[in-house]
Design a protein around this motif. Structure first.
Motif, PDB file in Angstrom:
ATOM      1  N   THR A  32      -4.580   8.661   0.106  1.00 59.33           N
ATOM      2  CA  THR A  32      -5.504   8.515  -1.017  1.00 59.33           C
ATOM      3  C   THR A  32      -6.870   9.011  -0.560  1.00 59.33           C
ATOM      4  O   THR A  32      -7.394   8.561   0.449  1.00 59.33           O
ATOM      5  CB  THR A  32      -5.593   7.043  -1.454  1.00 59.33           C
ATOM      6  OG1 THR A  32      -4.288   6.602  -1.806  1.00 59.33           O
ATOM      7  CG2 THR A  32      -6.519   6.877  -2.641  1.00 59.33           C
ATOM      8  N   PRO A  35     -10.208   5.811  -2.121  1.00 63.34           N
ATOM      9  CA  PRO A  35      -9.601   4.545  -2.527  1.00 63.34           C
ATOM     10  C   PRO A  35     -10.494   3.671  -3.401  1.00 63.34           C
ATOM     11  O   PRO A  35      -9.996   2.819  -4.133  1.00 63.34           O
ATOM     12  CB  PRO A  35      -9.272   3.847  -1.217  1.00 63.34           C
ATOM     13  CG  PRO A  35     -10.000   4.572  -0.161  1.00 63.34           C
ATOM     14  CD  PRO A  35     -10.366   5.917  -0.687  1.00 63.34           C
ATOM     15  N   SER A  38     -11.887   4.675  -9.495  1.00 65.27           N
ATOM     16  CA  SER A  38     -11.050   4.098 -10.558  1.00 65.27           C
ATOM     17  C   SER A  38      -9.784   4.922 -10.763  1.00 65.27           C
ATOM     18  O   SER A  38      -8.825   4.450 -11.356  1.00 65.27           O
ATOM     19  CB  SER A  38     -11.840   4.021 -11.863  1.00 65.27           C
ATOM     20  OG  SER A  38     -12.203   5.318 -12.288  1.00 65.27           O
ATOM     21  N   ASN A  39      -9.776   6.147 -10.259  1.00 62.23           N
ATOM     22  CA  ASN A  39      -8.615   7.028 -10.352  1.00 62.23           C
ATOM     23  C   ASN A  39      -7.884   7.156  -9.016  1.00 62.23           C
ATOM     24  O   ASN A  39      -7.239   8.164  -8.760  1.00 62.23           O
ATOM     25  CB  ASN A  39      -9.033   8.426 -10.824  1.00 62.23           C
ATOM     26  CG  ASN A  39      -9.526   8.416 -12.242  1.00 62.23           C
ATOM     27  OD1 ASN A  39      -9.077   7.613 -13.049  1.00 62.23           O
ATOM     28  ND2 ASN A  39     -10.466   9.294 -12.539  1.00 62.23           N
ATOM     29  N   ALA A  40      -7.962   6.147  -8.167  1.00 63.23           N
ATOM     30  CA  ALA A  40      -7.378   6.212  -6.822  1.00 63.23           C
ATOM     31  C   ALA A  40      -5.887   6.509  -6.853  1.00 63.23           C
ATOM     32  O   ALA A  40      -5.369   7.219  -5.985  1.00 63.23           O
ATOM     33  CB  ALA A  40      -7.641   4.921  -6.060  1.00 63.23           C
ATOM     34  N   ALA A  41      -5.189   6.006  -7.838  1.00 64.98           N
ATOM     35  CA  ALA A  41      -3.742   6.242  -7.923  1.00 64.98           C
ATOM     36  C   ALA A  41      -3.415   7.718  -8.147  1.00 64.98           C
ATOM     37  O   ALA A  41      -2.310   8.166  -7.863  1.00 64.98           O
ATOM     38  CB  ALA A  41      -3.139   5.412  -9.037  1.00 64.98           C
ATOM     39  N   PHE A  42      -4.389   8.471  -8.642  1.00 70.93           N
ATOM     40  CA  PHE A  42      -4.162   9.883  -8.942  1.00 70.93           C
ATOM     41  C   PHE A  42      -4.825  10.820  -7.933  1.00 70.93           C
ATOM     42  O   PHE A  42      -4.765  12.027  -8.089  1.00 70.93           O
ATOM     43  CB  PHE A  42      -4.680  10.204 -10.350  1.00 70.93           C
ATOM     44  CG  PHE A  42      -4.088   9.325 -11.396  1.00 70.93           C
ATOM     45  CD1 PHE A  42      -2.775   9.509 -11.796  1.00 70.93           C
ATOM     46  CD2 PHE A  42      -4.821   8.289 -11.935  1.00 70.93           C
ATOM     47  CE1 PHE A  42      -2.214   8.677 -12.756  1.00 70.93           C
ATOM     48  CE2 PHE A  42      -4.271   7.456 -12.902  1.00 70.93           C
ATOM     49  CZ  PHE A  42      -2.959   7.654 -13.301  1.00 70.93           C
ATOM     50  N   SER A  43      -5.463  10.266  -6.913  1.00 69.19           N
ATOM     51  CA  SER A  43      -6.193  11.114  -5.956  1.00 69.19           C
ATOM     52  C   SER A  43      -5.478  11.202  -4.616  1.00 69.19           C
ATOM     53  O   SER A  43      -6.106  11.258  -3.574  1.00 69.19           O
ATOM     54  CB  SER A  43      -7.614  10.593  -5.755  1.00 69.19           C
ATOM     55  OG  SER A  43      -7.585   9.345  -5.091  1.00 69.19           O
ATOM     56  N   ARG A  44      -4.153  11.214  -4.650  1.00 64.30           N
ATOM     57  CA  ARG A  44      -3.390  11.311  -3.405  1.00 64.30           C
ATOM     58  C   ARG A  44      -3.080  12.766  -3.099  1.00 64.30           C
ATOM     59  O   ARG A  44      -2.758  13.545  -3.996  1.00 64.30           O
ATOM     60  CB  ARG A  44      -2.106  10.501  -3.515  1.00 64.30           C
ATOM     61  CG  ARG A  44      -2.413   9.017  -3.654  1.00 64.30           C
ATOM     62  CD  ARG A  44      -1.169   8.240  -3.806  1.00 64.30           C
ATOM     63  NE  ARG A  44      -0.516   8.668  -5.042  1.00 64.30           N
ATOM     64  CZ  ARG A  44       0.288   7.921  -5.755  1.00 64.30           C
ATOM     65  NH1 ARG A  44       0.578   6.715  -5.363  1.00 64.30           N
ATOM     66  NH2 ARG A  44       0.830   8.379  -6.853  1.00 64.30           N
TER      67      ARG A  44
END
Length: 66
Positions: A32, A35, A38-44
């Motif tokens: 990530t 982390p 707010s868009n951490a789930a999409f910044s991998r």
């Protein structure tokens, strides 16, 4: 005599710390990038991680730098 199979997770590469070509153990990690976002789930992003088999120094490279 049976031929020895190479280790699929190891490769010979130059080591910047050792100053010579050594066996490196290579893996791909999904990390990530931000982390706290707010868009951490999409910044991998995928990263190539290589660890020297002699001095154990680690080099990390982002795989899709465009």
């Amino acid at each position: 005599m049976k031929a020895k199979r190479p280790d699929p997770d190891a490769t010979l590469e130059p080591c910047s710390d050792c100053g010579r070509e050594t066996r490196h153990f290579v893996r791909v990690e999904i990390r990530t990038e931000n982390p706290a976002s707010s868009n951490a789930a999409f910044s991998r992003e995928p990263y190539r991680v290589a660890v020297c088999g002699v001095c154990e120094s680690e080099s990390i490279q982002r795989m899709n730098d465009a």
